[in-house]
Write a protein that holds these residues in place. Structure first.
Motif, PDB file in Angstrom:
ATOM      1  N   LYS A   7      41.686 -94.322   1.900  1.00 23.57           N
ATOM      2  CA  LYS A   7      41.712 -93.064   1.142  1.00 23.57           C
ATOM      3  C   LYS A   7      41.752 -93.376  -0.349  1.00 23.57           C
ATOM      4  O   LYS A   7      41.053 -92.748  -1.145  1.00 23.57           O
ATOM      5  N   ARG A  39      29.814 -93.647   7.282  1.00 25.01           N
ATOM      6  CA  ARG A  39      29.018 -93.660   6.050  1.00 25.01           C
ATOM      7  C   ARG A  39      28.220 -94.978   5.934  1.00 25.01           C
ATOM      8  O   ARG A  39      27.039 -94.958   5.580  1.00 25.01           O
ATOM      9  N   ASN A  54      37.773 -91.648   1.540  1.00 25.85           N
ATOM     10  CA  ASN A  54      37.473 -91.320   2.940  1.00 25.85           C
ATOM     11  C   ASN A  54      38.489 -91.965   3.863  1.00 25.85           C
ATOM     12  O   ASN A  54      39.130 -92.944   3.486  1.00 25.85           O
ATOM     13  N   GLN A  56      35.553 -92.328   8.657  1.00 23.88           N
ATOM     14  CA  GLN A  56      34.533 -91.673   7.826  1.00 23.88           C
ATOM     15  C   GLN A  56      33.749 -92.723   7.042  1.00 23.88           C
ATOM     16  O   GLN A  56      32.531 -92.631   6.908  1.00 23.88           O
ATOM     17  N   TRP A  57      34.456 -93.734   6.526  1.00 27.18           N
ATOM     18  CA  TRP A  57      33.801 -94.793   5.780  1.00 27.18           C
ATOM     19  C   TRP A  57      32.862 -95.599   6.683  1.00 27.18           C
ATOM     20  O   TRP A  57      31.746 -95.932   6.292  1.00 27.18           O
TER      21      TRP A  57
END
Length: 150
Positions: free
Chosen positions: A75, A88, A80, A84-85
Motif C-alpha cells: 500500500k 496489474r 495497491n 492488486q499489484w
C-alpha cells in the motif's frame, strides 16, 4: 535559492513525519530499508511468476513476512494491495505481448495463467479500462496513424 530549497525540504520532512505519526508508522532507517528490500523481493518474485496463480500466502511465504505486513508495504510503495499489484503486473505483461503480436488473446491469457479468456478480459478491463481487444485495436490504430496509413 539554496535557502528556499532547504526550507522546502524541511517542510516536506515535517509533512511526511506528521503523516507517519497519523499512520503510526514512524520507522527508523533500518526498518525502511528492510521494507524496501521485502517489497523488491516480493515484486521480483511476482514478475518471475506471472504465469502462475500466486496467492497472497505464496508471496508472503517466499518473502518471510506476514500478510498484514505485506499489505502495508505494498500500500505504501504502490498504493495497491499485494494482489492488486500482482494483477496489474500480469496485465502490463499482457499489454506487452499484445503490442509485440505474441499470440491471440486466448494464447496470451493462458500464457499468463488465466483459466479462461473471460476472466482475463474481465481483469484486463478492470485494470486498464478497456478490453484486451479494444486495447489491441487502439495499438493498431496508433501504429497506422504513425505510419500514415490512415
Amino acid at each position: 535559492l539554496i535557502k528556499n530549497y532547504f526550507e522546502a525540504f524541511l517542510l516536506e520532512l515535517i509533512i511526511q513525519n506528521s503523516q507517519n505519526e497519523k499512520d503510526g508508522t514512524l520507522l527508523n532507517t533500518t526498518q525502511v530499508e528492510d521494507r524496501r528490500f521485502r517489497f523488491e523481493m516480493a515484486n521480483s518474485f511476482m514478475q518471475h511468476n506471472l504465469a502462475e496463480n500466486l496467492s497472497l500466502s505464496d508471496i508472503c511465504n517466499h518473502c518471510s513476512m506476514s500478510n498484514s505486513l505485506a499489505q502495508q508495504i505494498f500500500k505504501h510503495e504502490t498504493g495497491n494491495s499485494v494482489m492488486q499489484w500482482y494483477t496489474r503486473l500480469r496485465i502490463e505483461k499482457a499489454k506487452q505481448l499484445i503490442r509485440e503480436g505474441k499470440g491471440n488473446m486466448t494464447t496470451i491469457a493462458y500464457q499468463l495463467g488465466y483459466s479462461s479468456i473471460h476472466h482475463f478480459s474481465k481483469q484486463f478491463s478492470k485494470v486498464d479500462g478497456m478490453s484486451p481487444t479494444e486495447y489491441a485495436k487502439s495499438i493498431t490504430s496508433l501504429l497506422n496513424k504513425d505510419l500514415g496509413l490512415l
